[in-house]
Design an enzyme around this catalytic site. Sequence first.
Site, PDB file in Angstrom:
ATOM      1  N   GLY A  23       0.808  -1.212   0.000  1.00 45.64           N
ATOM      2  CA  GLY A  23       0.000   0.000   0.000  1.00 45.64           C
ATOM      3  C   GLY A  23       0.839   1.259   0.000  1.00 45.64           C
ATOM      4  N   ALA A  24       1.942   1.256  -0.730  1.00 47.23           N
ATOM      5  CA  ALA A  24       2.866   2.397  -0.728  1.00 47.23           C
ATOM      6  C   ALA A  24       2.419   3.531  -1.632  1.00 47.23           C
ATOM      7  CB  ALA A  24       4.260   1.926  -1.155  1.00 47.23           C
ATOM      8  N   ASN A  25       1.256   3.406  -2.247  1.00 48.36           N
ATOM      9  CA  ASN A  25       0.809   4.438  -3.183  1.00 48.36           C
ATOM     10  C   ASN A  25       0.045   5.574  -2.521  1.00 48.36           C
ATOM     11  OD1 ASN A  25      -1.211   2.047  -3.170  1.00 48.36           O
ATOM     12  ND2 ASN A  25      -2.471   3.802  -3.789  1.00 48.36           N
ATOM     13  N   GLY A  27      -1.336   7.457   1.612  1.00 52.52           N
ATOM     14  CA  GLY A  27      -1.389   7.448   3.063  1.00 52.52           C
ATOM     15  C   GLY A  27      -0.067   7.182   3.748  1.00 52.52           C
ATOM     16  N   SER A 152      -4.085  -1.230  14.871  1.00 51.44           N
ATOM     17  CA  SER A 152      -4.873  -0.016  15.099  1.00 51.44           C
ATOM     18  C   SER A 152      -5.398  -0.006  16.531  1.00 51.44           C
ATOM     19  CB  SER A 152      -6.063   0.029  14.128  1.00 51.44           C
ATOM     20  OG  SER A 152      -7.021   1.000  14.511  1.00 51.44           O
ATOM     21  N   TYR A 177     -13.765  -4.526  11.155  1.00 53.39           N
ATOM     22  CA  TYR A 177     -12.497  -3.801  11.056  1.00 53.39           C
ATOM     23  C   TYR A 177     -11.677  -4.064  12.325  1.00 53.39           C
ATOM     24  CZ  TYR A 177      -9.062  -0.032  10.827  1.00 53.39           C
ATOM     25  OH  TYR A 177      -7.891   0.684  10.824  1.00 53.39           O
TER      26      TYR A 177
END
Length: 301
Positions: A23-25, A27, A152, A177
Amino acid sequence: MKKVTWTPEDMPALDDKIVVITGANSGLGLESARLMAARGAQIIMACRSQEKASAAKQDILDQVPDAKLDIMALDLASQKSIQLFAARFKQSYPRLDILMNNAGLMAPPLSHTEDGFEMQFGTNHLGHFALTGLLLDHLEKADAPRIITVSSVAHNVGNIYFDNLNAEKRYSRWFFYGQSKLANLVFARDLHRRLKAAGSKIQSFAVHPGYSDTNLQSTSGVNIFNRFFAQPQHMGCYPSLYAATSDEVRSGEYYGPNGHFELGGYPAKARVRKRAQKARLSQKLWKVSEEMTGVAYLSGL
């Protein structure tokens, strides 16, 4: 005087490090990639959307012109994609120094992965469980390998619904979640115990970003509160970078912001809910995760 706060300025040179960030694209993953690239690391941007990844790569290059960046396709909602990524990575790189299990979904409407798993548990936990297992042998080839798994504060409201993992009976997007983030935390800590028992040099850490202003909230409807309560996006990645690079951290620990309710601040040890410390829960989650993904870890783990 001893410094009481840690920031990315405290990171050492990373010129010899090979780093995979899921998910390095966008945030926190994008911020981590940017800051680690600025320290000289070779960053593999493991992303589902190649278009978004290309835009993110250019964004980093605009600020860090000599950044070493490689985009590789990875869809954590597809076990086939995870296997293809792992095989391609091993063909392209001699080892893996740091694996940052960062990507995730937050409270979307009910949906399922390509393999039929509830989307949040399937992506946030099972996707990273499978990826980590498939890359473990390449991590062993590094001198001081580390695995960072992003959990989280929502793990505090999570339970593992073993009788309803794929939401066949019911679904609550926030409780599911919380389930996925509890699973992330339990996995990271259990992985540490198993690696240590096996005599492995790989270190495993769990981290959380507090409440940070990112686009993750876009699927959950809570981004309206970001302006008033969230800390800046760049600070949300501090715990991940701290666990990935600092000599002060200890494998098996959980790190997050040190402010009120751990919602913001600088990296420090975070509170682990009692449920996340139960051996029976971690053992059952590990067994179920291997069965669902088909990924069996190295013998001895």
